[in-house]
Design an enzyme around this catalytic site. Structure first.
Site, PDB file in Angstrom:
ATOM      1  N   SER A 676      96.711  67.642  71.113  1.00 18.25           N
ATOM      2  CA  SER A 676      95.754  68.262  70.194  1.00 18.25           C
ATOM      3  C   SER A 676      95.511  69.745  70.484  1.00 18.25           C
ATOM      4  O   SER A 676      94.768  70.386  69.761  1.00 18.25           O
ATOM      5  CB  SER A 676      94.427  67.509  70.236  1.00 18.25           C
ATOM      6  OG  SER A 676      93.882  67.527  71.527  1.00 18.25           O
ATOM      7  N   LYS A 719      84.801  65.549  69.803  1.00 18.18           N
ATOM      8  CA  LYS A 719      85.151  66.972  69.871  1.00 18.18           C
ATOM      9  C   LYS A 719      84.138  67.824  69.111  1.00 18.18           C
ATOM     10  O   LYS A 719      83.745  68.900  69.555  1.00 18.18           O
ATOM     11  CB  LYS A 719      86.559  67.183  69.320  1.00 18.18           C
ATOM     12  CG  LYS A 719      87.646  66.569  70.196  1.00 18.18           C
ATOM     13  CD  LYS A 719      89.015  66.742  69.581  1.00 18.18           C
ATOM     14  CE  LYS A 719      90.097  66.121  70.476  1.00 18.18           C
ATOM     15  NZ  LYS A 719      91.446  66.245  69.897  1.00 18.18           N
TER      16      LYS A 719
END
Length: 806
Positions: A676, A719
Site C-alpha cells: 500500500s 488508516k
C-alpha cells in the site's frame, strides 16, 4: 327406540361408563355435585359423558363428548372434605341434542337411545363368537378378569348388552371406549370391539416377551451379585479384602451415574475390566485410573440454559462496551435464531483488531449475556499439535489437549470458549497446531472431535468459539475460511473520551481507592489526555495514564495536600509531565521528497513518512528502514514507472544515468511490509526528482502498477483514523476503496477531505505543488537537486518549460 328428555349432566375425567355397568364415582367439583343434587331431587336419572381432555378442570361444552350414558344414581354418600361418592348404573345410550345451561350445573336435552331385542342373524352370531373367543384369550393373558366374572359375562345372550359389558372390562383408553359407545349398529360395535381386543392381545404378548427377557437379565445380574456378595463374605472371614474389586466397583458406580454416551460407557467398562486384572502397584494401572477419571469427569451431556432475552443481553453488552455495533448485532442475531431453533450449531467468531480495543473482554461479555460458562485459552507461541489434540496414552504423563481441558474446566458442553491470539501460533517438527484446529473450528466436523488421549468423540458443536487476532495475514487460509471474521478497528477520539468517562475513570478510581468526590475529569481534559499523552488505536495506554493520575492524586490525598475539584490541564501536566505527543503529527510545511503515507500494522493504523533523496550516481536505488520484500518490490515498481514516464512528470528523461535515489522510511527498527506504500514512494520520487514540494496536510495509500494504475488496499478505516489522529486534512485513496468508506465513522468523514484516484497522474496533481510555490522550499533545501554528469547540478529552466501533470 328413542325418546327425548331434559337431564343434568355429570362430566367424567379419565373414565367412561357403559350401559349395564355399575360403578362408584368420586365427585368433588362444584358443578358436578350440583348436577347430582338436582338429579336426586327428581327421578335420580343423570347423563354421564366423558371429557375429551382429562387435564381440564373446568370444562366447557366443547370439551365434552356428545354421546354418553343415561344412568341411575343407586346410592349417594357424602365424604369428609366436601366430596361425594356415588354408585351409578348405566341404563341406555344418550345423545346430547342441546346444552340448555352451564351454571350452576350442565343441563342438556338428551335423546335416550334404547336397543330393541331382535333375533340374531347368522353374521351377528359369527361376530359374537369371534369376540367372545378373543375376550377369553385376553382374560387369560391379562389376569385382570376373574374366572367367575368371565363366566357371568359370557352367559349374557343379548349381543348389544354382551358387547357393552365386555368393553367395560377392558383396559382401554377413553377415546377407544368412546368409539364403542358411539357405535349404534350392533355388528359395527362388535367389529370395533373385536379389533381393539386383538390389539390389546398383541400388546400383552409383546409385554410378556419383554418381561421374560428382562427377567432373564435380572436373574443373571442377581446371580452375579449373589456370587460377588459370597466372595466378599469369604474375603471378610479370611480378613483378605480385594482392593482391585472394590476399586472396580466404585468405577462402575461412577459410570452408572455419569450418564455417558453408549460408546463412552462401553469404553469405560472395558478399561475397568482391564484394571481389575492388573496388579495394584502396576504403572499401567495408574494410566488407566487417570484415563477413567478424565472420561467420567467430562460434561458429556451437561449444558447450561441460554438466556433468550434480547433486551437483557443487549443491555449487558452495552453496559460492558461502548460502540462495537457489529459484534453486538451478531450476538443478538445468534440469540434470536437460538430462540427459534434451539438445536442450532454455535458460530465460530474471529474478532480482528489492534491491541487494546477490547477483544478479550468482549468475549467475556458474550458469555455473560448468554449466561454461559467462560473459558480462555491463549494460543500465543503455541507450536505443538498435541496441545490441541492431546497426547496418545502410549506416552508417560499423557494428557488430553487444552481444548478438552478447557471443556472440563467449564463443566458444560456449551461454554463460551475464547482462543486468544490465534495469529501468534507457529509450527515446527512437533506438528502444526493450525491444522489441528481445522477440526475444532469446523461446525460440520467438531460434533465428533476426537482427542488422541480420549480416543472417543466429544461433541463440540454446542461450544461457542470466539477467536481473537491482531492481523489475518499470519492465519492459514483453510483455517480462516472456517471463521466468521468481525473487524474491530481503532477507536476515534470521541469514542475514547466516552470509554474513558464511562468505564476507565470509574474503574481506576475504585482500584486506587479514590472516592468520587475527590476529583472529576470532564470531556475536555480527557480529550487533552488522549491527544497529548497517548498515540494508539486502543485504550490500554490511556487506562495506564488515568491510573498514573489516580496514583499521583492518591499520594496527595494521603498527605492532606489536595482539595477536591475538577482536574485542569495544569493538574494533568503536574501528574504526567510535559505532553509526549502533539496533535499535529503531520509535516508542518511542504517538503520536497517527503510524503506522508498510511499503513496498517498489528497495532492498527499508523502514519509514516517516506523520504527520498537524489544523489549523484548511475541510477541505483537504495532502500533502508527495515522494509519487507513486498514493500521493496513496490519501490522497484514505482522507480520503473518514474523512469518510463519521466517526460510526462516533468523530469529529465535520462536522469537515471547520473542520479541515484535513496529511499528511507523512518523508525528503521520497526519491520514494515505491504504493497500500500506504492503510490507514496512514487510521489516521493517524483517530488525529489522534479523539485516540487508535497502538500504537508495530505496523506495517501494505494498500490501502484508499472503502467501507473492505482490498485485497492486493505485497512481503510484504520488508516483513515490514523490520518485523523495525526492532523491530516486530505486523504488520497484508490477509487476501488470508495465502498469501504461506510466503515469510517461519520464524524471523521466530515472532518477530512477525501479524493479517490485510479491513476498516479491524479495523485501527483493533488499532492505536488506547482514549481512556482516550491521555489522557497528549493532555496531553503539545496539537497533536492537532480545531478548531471560529474556531480554538476542540472539547471532549472522555470515552470514554463516543464509539463504540468493532469
Amino acid at each position: 327406540m328413542s325418546k327425548e328428555r331434559e337431564l343434568p349432566l355429570l362430566p367424567l375425567r379419565g373414565i367412561l361408563v357403559f350401559p349395564y355397568m355399575v360403578i362408584h364415582l368420586d365427585v368433588g367439583r362444584e358443578r358436578s355435585m350440583a348436577a347430582i343434587e338436582e338429579a336426586m331431587l327428581g327421578d335420580r336419572i343423570i347423563l354421564l359423558t366423558s371429557q375429551k381432555e382429562t387435564e381440564i378442570d373446568s370444562p366447557t361444552t366443547a370439551d365434552l363428548y356428545t354421546m354418553g350414558t343415561v344412568a341411575e344414581i343407586k346410592q349417594l354418600l357424602k365424604l369428609p372434605g366436601g366430596t361425594m361418592r356415588v354408585l351409578v348404573e348405566g341404563i341406555d345410550r344418550g345423545h346430547v341434542l342441546e346444552f340448555l345451561q352451564e351454571e350452576p350445573y350442565f343441563k342438556v336435552r338428551v335423546e335416550e337411545l334404547s336397543e330393541k331385542k331382535k333375533p340374531m342373524s347368522a353374521e351377528t352370531q359369527t361376530l359374537v363368537r369371534g369376540m367372545t373367543h378373543q375376550f377369553e384369550e385376553y382374560a387369560k393373558l391379562s389376569k385382570r378378569v376373574p374366572v367367575e366374572t368371565l363366566g357371568t359375562v359370557l352367559a349374557v345372550e343379548e349381543p348389544g348388552q354382551l358387547t357393552d359389558i365386555i368393553a367395560s372390562h377392558l383396559n382401554l383408553k377413553v377415546p377407544d371406549k368412546q368409539l364403542i359407545l358411539e357405535a349404534l349398529e350392533i355388528d359395527e360395535r362388535i367389529e370395533r370391539l373385536t379389533e381393539l381386543i386383538m390389539r390389546e392381545i398383541e400388546i400383552m404378548e409383546l409385554e410378556r416377551r419383554i418381561g421374560l427377557r428382562v427377567r432373564k437379565q435380572m436373574d443373571k445380574a442377581q446371580k452375579e451379585y449373589y456370587l460377588r456378595e459370597q466372595i466378599k463374605a469369604i474375603q471378610k472371614e479370611l480378613g483378605d479384602k480385594d482392593e482391585r474389586q472394590v476399586e472396580a466397583d466404585e468405577y462402575r458406580e461412577k459410570v452408572a451415574k455419569a450418564k455417558c454416551p453408549k460408546e463412552v460407557e462401553q469404553k469405560a467398562l472395558k478399561e475397568i475390566e482391564r484394571l481389575e486384572k492388573m496388579p495394584p502397584s502396576s504403572a499401567e494401572g495408574t494410566v488407566v485410573r487417570t484415563y477413567l477419571d478424565w472420561l467420567l469427569v467430562l460434561p458429556w451431556n451437561k449444558t447450561t440454559r441460554d438466556k433468550i432475552d434480547l433486551a437483557k443481553a443487549e443491555g449487558i453488552l452495552n453496559e460492558d462496551h461502548y460502540g462495537l455495533e457489529k459484534v453486538k448485532e451478531r450476538i443478538l442475531e445468534f440469540l434470536a435464531i437460538r430462540k427459534l431453533t434451539p438445536k442450532m450449531k454455535s458460530p465460530i467468531l474471529c474478532l480482528v483488531g489492534p491491541p487494546g480495543v477490547g477483544k478479550t473482554s468482549l468475549a467475556k461479555s458474550i458469555a455473560r449475556s448468554l449466561d454461559r460458562k467462560f473459558v480462555r485459552m491463549s494460543l500465543g507461541g503455541l507450536r505443538d499439535e498435541a496441545e490441541i489434540r492431546g497426547h496418545r496414552r502410549t506416552y508417560i504423563g499423557a494428557l488430553p489437549g487444552r481444548i478438552i481441558q478447557g471443556i472440563r474446566t467449564a463443566g458444560t458442553r456449551n461454554s463460551v470458549f475464547l482462543l486468544d491470539e490465534i495469529d501468534k501460533m507457529s509450527s515446527d517438527f512437533r506438528g502444526d497446531p493450525a491444522s489441528a484446529l481445522l477440526e475444532v473450528l469446523d461446525p460440520e466436523q467438531n460434533a465428533n472431535f476426537t482427542d488422541h488421549y480420549l480416543e472417543v468423540p466429544f461433541d463440540l458443536s454446542q461450544t461457542f468459539f470466539v477467536l481473537t487476532a491482531n492481523t489475518l495475514d499470519t492465519i492459514p487460509r483453510p483455517l480462516l475460511d472456517r471463521m466468521e471474521v468481525i473487524s474491530i478497528s481503532g477507536y476515534t477520539e470521541d469514542e475514547k473520551v466516552n470509554i474513558a468517562k464511562r468505564y476507565l475513570v470509574p474503574k481506576q478510581m475504585k482500584t486506587h481507592g479514590v472516592k468520587d468526590e475527590v476529583f472529576t475529569m470532564d470531556e475536555e481534559i480527557l480529550l487533552k489526555l488522549i491527544q497529548n499523552y497517548t498515540r494508539e488505536s486502543g485504550v490500554r495506554n490511556l487506562e495506564r495514564q488515568i491510573a498514573n493520575v489516580c496514583r499521583k492524586i492518591a499520594v496527595r490525598v494521603v498527605k492532606e495536600d489536595w482539595e477536591s475539584h475538577a482536574l485542569t490541564l495544569e493538574d494533568i501536566e503536574n501528574a504526567l509531565g510535559a505532553p509526549r505527543y502533539h496533535f499535529q503529527a503531520a509535516a508542518k510545511a511542504p517538503e520536497i521528497g517527503a510524503v506522508t503515507g498510511l499503513a496498517f500494522t498489528e497495532v492498527g493504523g499508523v502514519v509514516l513518512t517516506i523520504e527520498v533523496t537524489p544523489l549523484p550516481g548511475k541510477g541505483n536505488l537504495t532502500l533502508t528502514g527495515k522494509l519487507g520484500d513486498v514493500m521493496k518490490e513496490s519501490a522497484q515498481a514505482a522507480w520503473t514507472f518514474i523512469r518510463a514516464y519521466a517526460l510526462e512528470l516533468g523530469i529529465e528523461q535520462d536522469f537515471y544515468e547520473h542520479t541515484d535515489l535513496h529511499i528511507h522510511v523512518p523508525e528503521g527498527a520497526v519491520p514494515k511490509d505491504g504493497p500500500s506504500a506504492g503510490i507514496t514512494m512514487a510521489t516521493a520520487m517524483a517530488s525529489a526528482l522534479s523539485k516540487r514540494a508535497v502538500r504537508a496536510d495530505l496523506a495517501m495509500t494505494g498500490e501502484i502498477t508499472l503502467r501507473g494504475n492505482v490498485l485497492p488496499i486493505g485497512g481503510v478505516k484504520e488508516k483513515v483514523l490514523a490520518a485523523h489522529r495525526a492532523g491530516i486534512k486530505v486523504v488520497l485513496l484508490p477509487e476501488e476503496n470508495r465502498k469501504d468508506m461506510e466503515e469510517v465513522p461519520e464524524k471523521v468523514r466530515k472532518l477530512l477531505e477525501f479524493h479517490f484516484v485510479s491513476r498516479i497522474e491524479e495523485v501527483l496533481k493533488l499532492a505536488l505543488l506547482p514549481l512556482a510555490q516550491s521555489d522557497e522550499v528549493n532555496n531553503n533545501d539545496s539537497r533536492h537537486t537532480v545531478y548531471g554528469g560529474k556531480g554538476v547540478p542540472v539547471n532549472d529552466n522555470g515552470a514554463g518549460e516543464r509539463p504540468v501533470v493532469s
